[in-house]
Design an enzyme around this catalytic site. Structure first.
Site, PDB file in Angstrom:
ATOM      1  N   HIS A  24      75.796  65.431 -33.938  1.00  8.20           N
ATOM      2  CA  HIS A  24      76.458  64.260 -33.374  1.00  8.20           C
ATOM      3  C   HIS A  24      77.674  64.653 -32.537  1.00  8.20           C
ATOM      4  O   HIS A  24      78.646  65.188 -33.068  1.00  8.20           O
ATOM      5  CB  HIS A  24      76.889  63.349 -34.521  1.00  8.20           C
ATOM      6  CG  HIS A  24      77.596  62.112 -34.112  1.00  8.20           C
ATOM      7  ND1 HIS A  24      78.906  61.860 -34.439  1.00  8.20           N
ATOM      8  CD2 HIS A  24      77.167  61.035 -33.402  1.00  8.20           C
ATOM      9  CE1 HIS A  24      79.257  60.687 -33.965  1.00  8.20           C
ATOM     10  NE2 HIS A  24      78.223  60.162 -33.330  1.00  8.20           N
ATOM     11  N   HIS A  66      82.778  59.580 -25.890  1.00  8.71           N
ATOM     12  CA  HIS A  66      82.312  58.458 -26.703  1.00  8.71           C
ATOM     13  C   HIS A  66      82.954  57.159 -26.255  1.00  8.71           C
ATOM     14  O   HIS A  66      82.306  56.114 -26.236  1.00  8.71           O
ATOM     15  CB  HIS A  66      82.620  58.696 -28.185  1.00  8.71           C
ATOM     16  CG  HIS A  66      82.104  57.608 -29.061  1.00  8.71           C
ATOM     17  ND1 HIS A  66      82.918  56.630 -29.602  1.00  8.71           N
ATOM     18  CD2 HIS A  66      80.849  57.324 -29.482  1.00  8.71           C
ATOM     19  CE1 HIS A  66      82.193  55.804 -30.322  1.00  8.71           C
ATOM     20  NE2 HIS A  66      80.931  56.190 -30.267  1.00  8.71           N
TER      21      HIS A  66
END
Length: 345
Positions: A24, A66
């Site tokens: 991730h 992100h």
């Protein structure tokens, strides 16, 4: 301040797994997230794929962050020449103040350096060492690692807030398609999968000829409305009828951890929900985000001690999910979950 931890030693990943492991934002438990170094470490630790998020710059390039607000993961706030770029904007209904990727050219973004966005839980000794990569560099890294390691290396690519960026004149679809095609990353057999919380965005990419595998990401708040779906909520789209709609477009559904077990954040794990069985019945692969090893992110029954920064029983937690049918583990600490993803002989 979290203690500094040495980087993990490369494990010997098991030859057969019951679930895929996706790093991730790279090996973000050890290095600043969304850097080429973090992506490479995640793969060298044995992950099957790494996950990225992309947002646009002022001149239309896609960079890996992100959030499009840059101060949480870079040193932009310390760059005096960019002080006047600080502004306030509304993204997906929420007001944010800071420095935003769409106000910077790619060349300006190149001046920034990545930093650890969770300094209270993770070490910061690698802050300032790495820059912010653009999508073509990431696609090139994936190809290089696959060739060097002589195995498939997947890339899970999430497009952030496509409705917001289209509304402010920074639609991402054309650049995304161009970058994928230039890197040979398009098509149904591509190692690049496209993920989004926005089903309409995935549908639009299909209309534009993108045939890559797709993942419909699911918010943990089941009452939250899915963009572009006539008021349908994430809860409604994870019922059997809703999953049938998803299956017409995507190969996988990707809920957050709390959408799969009944336990609330900070409490015990609880009992498995029907989504495990319903996804399988719909013919959808079941992916899940995000598994982190620190106590702060673990259910109460998988913590070790009281320090939020202590690494708890992540492998035990992942085992509970895999035993109920999870197909893909998306994790900050890929090296700590391999025993949990072993296939049962």
């Amino acid at each position: 301040m979290a203690p500094s931890r040495g980087l993990p030693v490369d494990p010997a990943p098991p030859p057969t797994r019951a679930a895929r492991v996706v790093a991730h934002r790279g090996a973000s438990g050890y290095l600043p997230e969304h850097t080429l170094a973090a992506y490479e470490l995640g793969i060298r630790l044995g992950a099957d794929a790494f996950e990225i998020d992309v947002v646009p710059t002022a001149d239309g390039h896609l960079i890996a962050r992100h959030e499009n607000e840059l101060s949480g993961s870079t040193d932009v706030a310390q760059r005096r020449r960019f002080a006047d770029r600080r502004t306030t904007t509304v993204i997906d209904g929420v007001t944010h103040t800071g420095w935003f990727a769409e106000d910077f050219t790619l060349a300006e973004v190149r001046e920034l350096r990545a930093r650890q966005p969770l300094p209270g839980l993770r070490g910061t000794e690698h802050d300032g060492r790495y820059d912010v990569p653009a999508l073509p560099e990431i696609l090139s890294l994936r190809a290089r690692l696959a060739e060097e390691m002589d195995r498939e290396v997947g890339l899970a690519l999430e497009v952030k807030s496509p409705v917001h960026f289209a509304a402010i004149g920074h639609a991402v679809e054309e650049r995304l398609i161009a970058d994928l095609e230039a890197a040979g990353g398009s098509g149904p057999d591509s190692p690049v999968e496209i993920m989004s919380f926005d089903l309409a965005h995935l549908r639009d990419l299909r209309r534009r000829g993108i045939k890559n595998r797709m993942v419909f990401l699911v918010e943990e708040d089941s009452e939250r409305v899915v963009p572009g779906e006539d008021g349908a909520t994430y809860g409604e789209l994870t019922t059997p009828a809703g999953l049938a709609r998803v299956r017409d477009l995507a190969e996988a559904v990707g809920p957050g951890r709390h959408a799969l077990f009944t336990g609330m954040p900070g409490a015990r794990l609880g009992a498995p929900r029907r989504l495990f069985a319903d996804a399988r019945a719909a013919g959808l692969r079941l992916d899940c985000w995000t598994f982190r090893a620190e106590n702060a992110f673990l259910p109460a029954d998988f913590r070790l001690g009281d320090d939020p920064a202590t690494l708890g029983d992540l492998a035990g937690l992942v085992t509970a999910y895999v035993e109920h049918g999870l197909d893909t583990v998306i994790t900050d600490h890929s090296d700590r979950v391999f025993t949990a993803t072993l296939a049962v002989e």
